[in-house]
Enzyme design. Structure first.
Site, mmCIF file in Angstrom:
data_model
loop_
_atom_site.group_PDB
_atom_site.id
_atom_site.type_symbol
_atom_site.label_atom_id
_atom_site.label_comp_id
_atom_site.label_asym_id
_atom_site.label_seq_id
_atom_site.Cartn_x
_atom_site.Cartn_y
_atom_site.Cartn_z
ATOM 1 N N LYS A 132 0.861 -1.190 0.000
ATOM 2 C CA LYS A 132 0.000 0.000 0.000
ATOM 3 C C LYS A 132 0.893 1.235 0.000
ATOM 4 C CE LYS A 132 -3.944 0.317 2.160
ATOM 5 N NZ LYS A 132 -4.886 0.859 1.153
ATOM 6 N N ASP A 183 -13.399 3.022 8.589
ATOM 7 C CA ASP A 183 -13.695 2.850 7.155
ATOM 8 C C ASP A 183 -14.116 1.415 6.875
ATOM 9 O OD1 ASP A 183 -14.017 3.710 4.552
ATOM 10 O OD2 ASP A 183 -11.928 3.412 3.994
#
Length: 479
Positions: free
Chosen positions: A328, A427
């Site tokens: 990421k 999230d």
């Protein structure tokens, strides 16, 4: 039970009302007005080749979208969609992208009027709508674009007079209104290159002898020589002006693109060679050299992208020993805290160890990059599996869905209640529930909001997460 239903319904109405009323401003609500504007623009266009597929209304940050360029502080600065076979109309919502510096929509099939709201883009420097099917009059509001350098409306079906307000723009290098149906007298426009040829109501039907065209620079020839040159020289000058303006316009933008690409590539290699420490292990957490992750992802090749989210882009990578990983690349590295603070936050995330949580394998931190390394999940995310079902691939059966839901709940329970220090996910959505080789639920992307906020308090400066998945109290208060 009835009261709980009523409360839940009330919260739903609150969120819907908030979403419907927040297109004018950015955040305390967590809704990015630029996302709303871009999605409205997308809705007005027909996109036969899905070039706007990455534009996602659930995102709170459009900077990872294709054809969108952002400033370092995350504002949309350029919209570049030339030669994409787009149909439909240009939405007036473009006026809400108030940080735009360039809009390039040339060589499409966009029709309808040019929105007068374009005049609200006070930072706009380049506007190219050439070779489309725009009709109607040129908005007089364009005269308020005092920063404009390049304006191209040629090869459309525009009519009416050329607005007097265009004379207010003193820095125009190129104004091309050729091959439309414009009429009336021409204002005193100070563009270095002003091309009006191909408008019969101004130039006449038999040629361009009556066109008032401003050439690139005053010619340094004596008056007699100018008279002797005649109409032929006049046409040559027009052609030269057209070619010069077009070429200069293209060179400028190619130069900007190449400069940014070269600077980014040079910086990446600079990071790889000079700023990455050798392998360091902190418990089970490994610090990777940048050049190893650069090579593992084939230089962050777009073909290796596994997904995009509010925190960055995830790439599939293969390490030197053959191990598959997910890398990421955090998009907010330029706002992140210092090196020690980043390492501290990463170590905190790595302490959350549970069978239903995605284990952080390692990280890489340089002056200009922040990368997190996770194990590769062969079965993707719940979101991708649900899309596979839509496309006719085998669906997740009920027993497997039930097991995924329970595994997700166990992971979140551990994060929110049992982990020390506690980590609020912020999230939770199907795209962040990953599936291992046995289709066990693995909760990912936890802790990243805190990692990128850099505040000791639970009160953060920006709402992070995905619209539609944010807790109502967090959406409205930021707490």
């Amino acid at each position: 039970m009835e009261r709980m239903k009523s409360v839940s319904w009330g919260w739903s109405l609150l969120v819907l009302a908030w979403l419907g009323s927040s297109s004018a401003t950015l955040s305390p609500s967590g809704i990015n007005y630029e996302v709303v504007a871009l999605m409205t623009i997308k809705a007005a266009l027909r996109d036969p080749y899905n070039v706007l597929e990455s534009w996602d209304r659930t995102s709170v940050d459009p900077c990872g979208w294709r054809m969108v360029t952002c400033t370092p502080d995350g504002s949309v600065s350029a919209l570049g969609l030339p030669s994409q076979s787009l149909h439909g109309t240009l939405s007036p919502a473009i006026g809400n992208l108030t940080n735009l510096e360039s809009v390039l929509l040339q060589n499409n099939h966009i029709s309808g009027p040019i929105p007068s709201s374009v005049g609200m883009l006070e930072k706009l420097q380049a506007l190219d709508l050439s070779n489309n099917m725009f009709s109607g009059e040129i908005p007089s509001s364009l005269g308020s674009l005092r920063e404009l350098n390049y304006l191209r409306f040629n090869n459309n079906s525009l009519s009416g007079p050329c607005p007097e307000s265009l004379s207010n723009i003193k820095g125009l290098t190129l104004l091309d209104l050729s091959y439309n149906n414009l009429s009336g007298p021409l204002p005193n426009i100070s563009a270095r290159t002003f091309i009006i040829t191909g408008n019969p109501l101004i130039c006449g039907h038999k040629g361009d002898a009556n066109c008032n065209t401003v050439l690139p620079e005053p010619l340094s020839l004596p008056p007699d020589a100018l008279k002797a040159s005649g109409i032929r020289s006049h046409r040559v000058a027009i052609a030269f002006g057209t070619s010069f303006g077009s070429a200069f316009f293209v060179i400028i933008f190619v130069g900007i693109f190449v400069r940014r690409w070269y600077k980014h590539r040079q910086q990446s290699f600079f990071d790889a060679n000079d700023h990455c420490d050798p392998e360091i292990f902190m418990g089970h957490l490994r610090r990777y050299p940048f050049k190893e992750l650069w090579a593992a992802t084939d230089h962050f090749n777009s073909r290796n992208i596994l997904g995009r989210g509010g925190f960055g882009i995830v790439y599939k990578g293969r390490l030197k020993d053959g191990t598959l990983v997910a890398v990421k690349r955090l998009k907010d590295y330029y706002t992140s805290g210092g090196e020690i603070q980043f390492q501290t936050e990463v170590e905190m995330i790595s302490l959350a160890v549970h069978r239903n949580l995605l284990r952080l394998s390692g990280f890489c931190s340089t002056e200009h990059e922040r990368l997190l390394v996770y194990p590769y999940m062969p079965n993707g995310s719940v979101a991708s599996r649900l899309r596979d079902h839509i496309h006719g691939k085998p669906a997740l059966d009920w027993s497997r869905r039930r097991r995924i839901a329970l595994g997700t709940a166990r992971g979140l329970l551990y994060l929110h209640e049992q982990c020390e220090p506690k980590i609020i996910h912020r999230d939770v959505k199907a795209a962040n529930i990953l599936l291992d080789e046995d289709f066990e639920a693995i909760v990912g992307d936890f802790g990243l909001a805190k990692l990128l906020d850099h505040k000791d308090s639970h009160v953060t400066t920006a709402v992070r997460g995905t619209v539609g998945h944010i807790a109502p109290e967090y959406l409205s208060t930021g707490n």
